[in-house]
Design a protein around this motif. Structure first.
Motif, PDB file in Angstrom:
ATOM      1  N   LEU A 357      51.593   2.769   0.732  1.00 30.98           N
ATOM      2  CA  LEU A 357      50.720   3.220   0.720  1.00 30.98           C
ATOM      3  C   LEU A 357      49.587   3.262   0.193  1.00 30.98           C
ATOM      4  CD1 LEU A 357      52.796   6.788   2.443  1.00 30.98           C
ATOM      5  CD2 LEU A 357      51.713   5.595   3.298  1.00 30.98           C
ATOM      6  N   THR A 358      49.238   3.097  -0.723  1.00 35.28           N
ATOM      7  CA  THR A 358      48.318   3.220  -1.796  1.00 35.28           C
ATOM      8  C   THR A 358      47.562   1.838  -2.075  1.00 35.28           C
ATOM      9  OG1 THR A 358      49.573   3.692  -3.459  1.00 35.28           O
ATOM     10  CG2 THR A 358      48.760   5.602  -3.064  1.00 35.28           C
ATOM     11  N   ALA A 359      48.954   0.525  -2.572  1.00 33.67           N
ATOM     12  CA  ALA A 359      48.333  -0.463  -3.115  1.00 33.67           C
ATOM     13  C   ALA A 359      47.085  -0.792  -1.964  1.00 33.67           C
ATOM     14  CB  ALA A 359      49.721  -1.688  -2.691  1.00 33.67           C
ATOM     15  N   CYS A 360      45.996  -1.653  -2.478  1.00 32.20           N
ATOM     16  CA  CYS A 360      44.876  -2.333  -2.164  1.00 32.20           C
ATOM     17  C   CYS A 360      45.427  -3.667  -1.622  1.00 32.20           C
ATOM     18  CB  CYS A 360      43.738  -2.229  -2.121  1.00 32.20           C
ATOM     19  SG  CYS A 360      42.519  -3.073  -1.351  1.00 32.20           S
ATOM     20  N   PRO A 361      45.180  -4.016   0.120  1.00 37.02           N
ATOM     21  CA  PRO A 361      45.910  -5.389  -0.561  1.00 37.02           C
ATOM     22  C   PRO A 361      45.006  -6.395  -0.775  1.00 37.02           C
ATOM     23  CG  PRO A 361      46.112  -4.700   1.724  1.00 37.02           C
ATOM     24  CD  PRO A 361      45.526  -3.760   1.057  1.00 37.02           C
ATOM     25  N   ASP A 362      45.681  -7.652  -1.432  1.00 33.04           N
ATOM     26  CA  ASP A 362      45.254  -8.485  -1.761  1.00 33.04           C
ATOM     27  C   ASP A 362      44.537  -9.690  -0.886  1.00 33.04           C
ATOM     28  OD1 ASP A 362      44.190  -9.891  -3.667  1.00 33.04           O
ATOM     29  OD2 ASP A 362      46.123 -11.343  -4.190  1.00 33.04           O
ATOM     30  N   ALA A 363      43.458  -9.561   0.241  1.00 26.82           N
ATOM     31  CA  ALA A 363      42.870 -10.031   0.783  1.00 26.82           C
ATOM     32  C   ALA A 363      41.310 -10.149   1.164  1.00 26.82           C
ATOM     33  CB  ALA A 363      43.481  -9.678   2.361  1.00 26.82           C
ATOM     34  N   ARG A 364      41.302 -10.444   0.987  1.00 28.55           N
ATOM     35  CA  ARG A 364      39.284 -10.901   1.899  1.00 28.55           C
ATOM     36  C   ARG A 364      38.535  -9.597   2.977  1.00 28.55           C
ATOM     37  NH1 ARG A 364      35.076 -13.819  -0.158  1.00 28.55           N
ATOM     38  NH2 ARG A 364      33.209 -14.055   1.755  1.00 28.55           N
TER      39      ARG A 364
END
Length: 729
Positions: A357-364
């Motif tokens: 719900l909160t983690a920012c995906p590590d994707a460009r």
């Protein structure tokens, strides 16, 4: 948009003692020796992407919370706490809002929401079934005495009409309401003590009762004719709450209601009355009211949140109070919070919000909010940055050591992010102004920044360890030393246009509403002197002020002219007058030339500094203040009041296309313009997803960190958001 629910036995004697302590100054016979609480309000969950709208459970090891759309493509969330950790339940929904949760048996927990959604969740099988319903009305509440006898209420929010549905164990069916009710009132909540004692409340003070045979409209005091959002109680006492700007609270016995006066109470949204112990009502501004000895009063130990509580529930046996809410009075419904209050009880563990719900995906290309609760205002420093209120953040910058600084524009403050992940004010006081009363900031080293009043600062930039602040409505440039915290005026003594040929520290060197500034590689400072319609230059070696562009021989002349000719004779167009909107942007390009956001001309122009005299040309923007031209040449692109501009590590120019609610890029090597972030629809949506699919609302400021990620001041959303530009797409 408000609510609560019950189970069987609730407040114990310990809970009564706890609530007595909570209101302060109120004693409970036999409880005078109770030890003080070992904790007060515990923030169980925060930073939820959607508002938390309902909470219900059977114990401290079996708690459900449902809420609004996460705005990231994963739909509304339903969370379960098992006493050790939170998990997100798979609802199968990809959009919409879940407004209410209520369990009726060990294998039937009902969740209702938008588009006629009724989910029946089976905890034993960990499966949610979407049931067939009679329509697509928004459902705000559900209750039932058994799995074969469940009621749901709601309505059409646009037509202000209500619906009442019933499930008999085999199918949902529409139930006729008393004459006139369905056509004039949304129904918000349903609750009962038994199959033949069911209550419904709704808009316009609507109160209905079901005796097992028929529904009856029950009168209420005429002074309570506002919306009623939630009803709850016991066989001997039922309570309804609601209101618009002011709270409404009704108590009922039998078929009679009476209004309880609550002086100064804000809108109330949720209520819970346990079978033993004290009733609780919650609402706007984190308000919590307690019923004790027949009267209602504000608890003396508040949760201290400015967000709205929407529902409240009390654990059976322990008496611990759960309150949930967020930003619930405006669209979208965001900033979910879950709080818990207990006395002599261990705080719940495993309170970390589920990372999905909160983690920012590590994707460009992913966008995430990093600063700001989205609630406009100022709720103090020393709070986590995501729980901090801002008022139109206009710009931000990173110090050489990587520390972020944010211009909290309408709070007239410069705020710094600490190593603890909180905000602290480094320049600014509670009220707008212009420096300390004694004028001690007119020379270095100056007074402490926390004694200096500001009036709408607009830009920050660092060089040689000092921060230069463009103090827009103060008509000054100020310098700040992060090592000492002191501030002094570098240029400006009130609004004016003079100073060419003089050192920038001379009292005659004046600016009028300077909005932006940028250093070149030699340390020369270029200032967008908005009120004078010019760009000024402060020589890095001598400090002498000159005018670079803006019809230097004709005073203030706003318009569009001069492309292909000398910069000194060119016209630019930024808002003028005594109280314009801050406009424009400056960026020094890798080619050594100065790029300018010519806001009212809706163009990006370049001042070619490598020739004598300097010349001006338009590099992007057709002058039509609209949106158009993506993936094509800059000359064919349309912008709508572009503001801040910044060059990224990739050599592209990043543009806050403010009135298009987008961030766009211009490649000076190819001339191509593209959209990086924003759909063009103003709003707040898309966190943890592709930036191009997100919604922004008038972004003004841009900044890059040392790793090359772009930070966007999403100004009208009162947030700063980050777009990751590293890694694979």
């Amino acid at each position: 948009m408000k609510q609560t629910r019950d189970i069987k036995r609730l407040l114990s004697k310990a809970a009564v003692a706890m609530l007595a302590i909570a209101i302060g100054g109120t004693s409970v016979p036999g409880c005078g020796d109770d030890p003080p609480p070992n904790f007060a309000w515990q923030t169980v969950l925060s930073d939820l992407p959607g508002a938390a709208l309902s909470v219900w459970g059977t114990s401290s090891r079996d708690v459900y919370v449902v809420g609004a759309d996460a705005l990231d493509g994963s739909g509304p969330y339903a969370l379960h706490y098992d006493g050790q950790r939170w998990t997100r339940l798979n609802t199968g929904l990809r959009d919409g809002t879940l407004w209410w949760v209520h369990g009726v048996s060990a294998n039937a927990v009902f969740m209702v929401g938008t588009a006629g959604t009724v989910l029946r969740y089976d905890p034993t099988a960990n499966r949610a079934e979407r049931m067939t319903t009679p329509g697509n009305a928004t459902l705000f509440g559900a209750w039932g005495p058994s799995a074969n006898d469940v009621w749901a209420v709601g309505g059409d929010v646009n037509a202000n009409t209500g619906v009442l549905w019933h499930f008999d164990g085999s199918a949902w069916a529409n139930v006729a309401l008393p004459a006139g009710v369905a056509s004039q009132a949304i129904l918000y909540k349903v609750w009962g003590t038994a199959a033949n004692d069911v209550w419904v409340v709704g808009a316009n003070g609507t109160t209905l009762h079901y005796d097992g045979t028929a529904w009856t409209l029950v009168p209420i005091p005429t002074t309570a004719r506002g919306p009623l959002f939630t009803v709850h109680g016991t066989p001997s006492l039922h309570v309804a709450v609601g209101g618009n700007a002011s709270g409404i609270l009704l108590e009922g016995q039998g078929m009679t209601w009476r209004q309880i006066e609550l002086d100064g109470a804000p809108r109330l949204a949720g209520v819970h009355v346990p079978t033993t112990g004290a009733g609780l009502a919650v609402g706007s501004q984190g308000s919590v009211y307690l019923r004790h000895n027949g009267s209602w009063r504000v608890v003396a130990r508040p949760p201290r949140t400015e967000l709205e509580f929407h529902a409240v529930w009390v654990e059976p046996g322990t008496g611990a109070v759960w309150a949930v809410g967020g930003q619930t009075q405006s669209t979208p419904l965001t900033d979910g919070i879950v709080y818990r209050f207990g006395v002599n009880l261990a705080p719940v563990t495993g309170v970390v919000t589920p990372p999905e719900l909160t983690a920012c995906p590590d994707a460009r290309g992913t966008i995430c909010t990093v600063y700001g609760s989205g609630v406009g205002g100022f709720n103090g420093d020393r709070r986590p940055v995501r729980e901090s209120s801002m008022a139109w953040p206009m710009d931000m910058e990173f110090a050489p050591d990587g520390t972020p600084y944010v211009l909290d524009w309408n709070n007239h403050r410069v705020r710094r992010v600490t190593s603890m992940g909180t905000f602290e004010t480094v320049i600014g006081v509670d009220l707008p102004g212009d420096g300390p009363p004694d004028g001690m900031d007119l020379m270095a080293p100056g007074p402490m920044g926390t004694t200096v009043a500001l009036n709408h600062p607009t830009d920050l930039l660092f060089r040689d360890g000092l921060m230069t602040m463009v103090a827009w409505h103060n008509h000054k440039l100020r310098r700040f030393d992060p090592a000492t915290g002191r501030v002094f005026v570098a240029m400006g003594r009130g609004p004016g246009a003079g100073g060419d040929g003089m050192p920038f520290g001379d009292a005659a060197a004046r600016l009028k509403q300077p909005s932006k500034a940028v250093y070149d590689a030699m340390g020369n400072l270029y200032v967008l002197d908005q009120g004078n319609g010019k760009i000024r230059r402060i020589d890095g070696a001598t400090g002498v002020v000159t005018t670079v562009t803006g019809m230097t021989n004709m005073g203030v002349a706003r318009g569009y002219a001069g492309d292909g000719g000398p910069a000194a004779m060119a016209q630019f167009n930024w808002q003028g007058g005594e109280n314009p909107e801050p406009q424009g942007g400056l960026a020094m390009g890798p080619d050594g030339n100065l790029y300018v956001a010519d806001s009212e001309n809706c163009r990006i122009r370049r001042i070619n500094l490598g020739v004598t005299p300097a010349t001006v040309e338009t590099v992007a923007g057709d002058g039509m203040c609209r949106f158009g031209g993506d993936d094509g040449p800059g000359a064919m692109a349309s912008f709508n009041v572009p503001q801040d501009i910044e060059f990224g590590p990739d050599g592209n120019l990043y543009i806050a296309d403010t009135n298009n609610h987008r961030v766009r890029t211009f490649d000076p090597r190819t001339g191509i313009v593209r959209t990086l972030a924003g759909t063009g629809a103003r709003g707040y949506a898309g966190d943890r997803g592709p930036a191009a699919m997100a919604q922004l609302w008038r972004p003004f400021g841009l900044a890059f960190n040392a790793m090359g990620d772009l930070y966007v001041c999403d100004t009208y959303n009162n947030r700063v958001r980050r777009i990751q530009l590293r890694g694979a797409p």
